[in-house]
Design a protein around this motif. Structure first.
Motif, PDB file in Angstrom:
ATOM      1  N   ALA A   1      -8.636  -1.127  28.034  1.00  0.00           N
ATOM      2  CA  ALA A   1      -9.435  -1.375  27.109  1.00  0.00           C
ATOM      3  C   ALA A   1     -11.106  -1.467  27.587  1.00  0.00           C
ATOM      4  O   ALA A   1     -11.896  -1.010  27.003  1.00  0.00           O
ATOM      5  N   LEU A   2     -11.012  -2.389  28.690  1.00  0.00           N
ATOM      6  CA  LEU A   2     -12.386  -2.319  29.324  1.00  0.00           C
ATOM      7  C   LEU A   2     -12.958  -1.109  29.659  1.00  0.00           C
ATOM      8  O   LEU A   2     -14.327  -0.639  29.546  1.00  0.00           O
ATOM      9  N   GLY A   3     -12.193  -0.387  30.184  1.00  0.00           N
ATOM     10  CA  GLY A   3     -12.587   0.970  30.894  1.00  0.00           C
ATOM     11  C   GLY A   3     -13.090   1.724  29.787  1.00  0.00           C
ATOM     12  O   GLY A   3     -14.040   2.541  29.789  1.00  0.00           O
TER      13      GLY A   3
ATOM     14  N   LEU B   1     -14.108   1.033  26.454  1.00  0.00           N
ATOM     15  CA  LEU B   1     -15.124   0.297  25.922  1.00  0.00           C
ATOM     16  C   LEU B   1     -16.651   0.589  26.966  1.00  0.00           C
ATOM     17  O   LEU B   1     -17.497   1.131  26.205  1.00  0.00           O
ATOM     18  N   PHE B   2     -16.386   0.386  28.209  1.00  0.00           N
ATOM     19  CA  PHE B   2     -17.665   0.667  28.877  1.00  0.00           C
ATOM     20  C   PHE B   2     -17.990   2.212  28.892  1.00  0.00           C
ATOM     21  O   PHE B   2     -19.284   2.495  28.890  1.00  0.00           O
ATOM     22  N   ALA B   3     -17.057   2.835  29.021  1.00  0.00           N
ATOM     23  CA  ALA B   3     -17.455   4.387  28.937  1.00  0.00           C
ATOM     24  C   ALA B   3     -17.891   4.904  27.458  1.00  0.00           C
ATOM     25  O   ALA B   3     -18.855   5.527  27.552  1.00  0.00           O
ATOM     26  N   LEU B   4     -17.257   4.482  26.581  1.00  0.00           N
ATOM     27  CA  LEU B   4     -17.513   4.764  25.444  1.00  0.00           C
ATOM     28  C   LEU B   4     -19.102   4.220  24.978  1.00  0.00           C
ATOM     29  O   LEU B   4     -19.925   4.743  24.369  1.00  0.00           O
ATOM     30  N   SER B   5     -19.379   3.115  25.485  1.00  0.00           N
ATOM     31  CA  SER B   5     -20.765   2.439  25.260  1.00  0.00           C
ATOM     32  C   SER B   5     -21.935   3.511  25.521  1.00  0.00           C
ATOM     33  O   SER B   5     -22.891   3.724  25.198  1.00  0.00           O
ATOM     34  N   SER B   6     -21.466   3.938  27.132  1.00  0.00           N
ATOM     35  CA  SER B   6     -22.397   5.005  27.707  1.00  0.00           C
ATOM     36  C   SER B   6     -22.571   6.214  26.987  1.00  0.00           C
ATOM     37  O   SER B   6     -23.639   6.899  26.680  1.00  0.00           O
ATOM     38  N   ILE B   7     -21.529   6.853  26.421  1.00  0.00           N
ATOM     39  CA  ILE B   7     -21.277   8.230  25.908  1.00  0.00           C
ATOM     40  C   ILE B   7     -22.158   8.003  24.498  1.00  0.00           C
ATOM     41  O   ILE B   7     -22.834   9.034  24.198  1.00  0.00           O
TER      42      ILE B   7
ATOM     43  N   TYR C   1     -19.898  -2.530  23.738  1.00  0.00           N
ATOM     44  CA  TYR C   1     -20.425  -3.269  25.286  1.00  0.00           C
ATOM     45  C   TYR C   1     -20.403  -4.836  24.807  1.00  0.00           C
ATOM     46  O   TYR C   1     -19.800  -5.424  25.750  1.00  0.00           O
ATOM     47  N   ALA C   2     -20.584  -5.024  23.407  1.00  0.00           N
ATOM     48  CA  ALA C   2     -20.384  -6.522  23.102  1.00  0.00           C
ATOM     49  C   ALA C   2     -18.794  -6.824  23.064  1.00  0.00           C
ATOM     50  O   ALA C   2     -18.274  -8.060  23.692  1.00  0.00           O
ATOM     51  N   ALA C   3     -17.779  -5.935  22.866  1.00  0.00           N
ATOM     52  CA  ALA C   3     -16.635  -6.104  22.798  1.00  0.00           C
ATOM     53  C   ALA C   3     -16.129  -6.225  24.329  1.00  0.00           C
ATOM     54  O   ALA C   3     -15.211  -7.142  24.830  1.00  0.00           O
ATOM     55  N   TYR C   4     -16.787  -5.490  25.306  1.00  0.00           N
ATOM     56  CA  TYR C   4     -16.458  -5.424  26.559  1.00  0.00           C
ATOM     57  C   TYR C   4     -16.607  -7.075  27.092  1.00  0.00           C
ATOM     58  O   TYR C   4     -15.921  -7.492  27.918  1.00  0.00           O
ATOM     59  N   ILE C   5     -17.882  -7.480  27.022  1.00  0.00           N
ATOM     60  CA  ILE C   5     -18.212  -8.611  27.290  1.00  0.00           C
ATOM     61  C   ILE C   5     -17.469  -9.957  27.072  1.00  0.00           C
ATOM     62  O   ILE C   5     -16.959 -10.581  27.752  1.00  0.00           O
TER      63      ILE C   5
END
Length: 309
Positions: free
Chosen positions: A74-76, A78-84, A163-167
């Motif tokens: 999920a972290l991977g 979310l992190f990629a999704l935020s950038s995209i 990104y908030a969900a990632y943190i």
């Protein structure tokens, strides 16, 4: 302030400041025609490889328990999704407006932490958050008519939410107890797979054009990726999600300073005032415990004097 808190604030500052160096290394590559998905694939893959080498040299492993794998995946994502989503939003709105709206993520972090976990927002944190958001707005938004695209707004909001969900997942899931380097390694490795898929599993992957371009890719992978991601995880562990997200305001400060020193962009009074507001927000956040203690002591002294009278 305890040593753990000092470490958390320092790591949060390093994470935000180093992440702001992305334009320094990525803009020259994008100007040479390297597309977004290829660049991010190289960035994530090399960063994961560097972390993997460091981990092996330290004699540590990458092993995950079965119940940790879904959170890491999920972290991977979310992190990629935020950038995209952020880069997709650039097609609908100016980059400055997208960057400003994206910084609602500390507010989302604070709201989710309060609603889901009962975290209380002190007046110091609330004021530092307001200063940070105001500084970001002053930094990016200029006078004149600004058109907000509904599609761009939706993309930016979703990117900020991801990104908030990632943190928050880093703070409140089973991965909290893992080493920062291990969490960052698996997050980046997962992200690399996502961007590899977006290049048609390599069929549309662009080659890096030269040796000096490879140097920029390597720096992009190490400084604003390995250093930033690892520091972020450590910061969240020691000072929590909300404080870490507010320290992310140092990111645009670094980007602006780099723009002035490296790309000869002008330093105006508006930009200087915005930087002062952001630095003030960070200073208030870091000294919040001391300020609160000073306020309590002053209040007690006033109360005692009043009682004696």
């Amino acid at each position: 302030m305890t040593n753990d808190k000092i470490k958390g604030y320092l790591c949060g500052a390093v994470s935000g400041a180093s992440y702001g160096l992305i334009p320094l290394f990525s803009l020259p590559l994008l100007r040479r025609g390297v597309d977004f998905d290829s660049l991010l694939f190289y960035r994530y893959l090399i960063a994961a490889a560097v972390l993997g080498i460091i981990t092996r040299l330290q004699g540590r492993d990458f092993a995950l328990r079965r119940d940790e794998i879904p959170f890491i995946a999920a972290l991977g994502v979310l992190f990629a999704l935020s950038s995209i989503l952020m880069f997709m939003a650039f097609d609908y709105m100016p980059t400055g407006l997208v960057s400003t709206l994206f910084f609602i993520y500390p507010i989302l972090v604070a709201l989710i932490m309060a609603a889901a976990y009962g975290e209380r927002m002190t007046w110091c944190r609330s004021l530092s958050l307001a200063l940070a958001v105001g500084g970001i707005a002053l930094l990016y938004l200029r006078g004149g008519h600004v058109t907000i695209s509904p599609a761009g707004l939706a993309l930016t909001f979703t990117a900020a939410l991801a990104y908030a969900a990632y943190i928050i997942i880093v703070n409140k899931s089973r991965v909290r107890s893992l080493r920062g380097s291990k969490v960052a390694f698996w997050s980046l490795a997962s992200g690399a797979l996502i961007f590899f898929a977006r290049t048609g599993f390599g069929s549309h992957l662009q080659a890096i054009p030269s040796a000096d371009a490879w140097g920029l890719v390597l720096l992009l992978a190490i400084v604003p990726t390995v250093v930033s991601c690892t520091s972020l995880v450590v910061s969240v562990r020691y000072i929590g999600s909300t404080a870490t997200s507010i320290l992310g305001a140092l990111e645009p400060v670094t980007a602006v300073v780099c723009g002035t020193l490296v790309f000869a962009e002008p330093m105006t009074l508006r930009i200087f005032a915005a930087i002062v507001m952001i630095i003030g927000a960070v200073t208030l956040l870091v000294t919040a415990d001391s300020v609160s203690a000073l306020g309590r002591n002053l209040s007690n002294k006033i109360r005692n004097k009043t009682f004696k009278r």
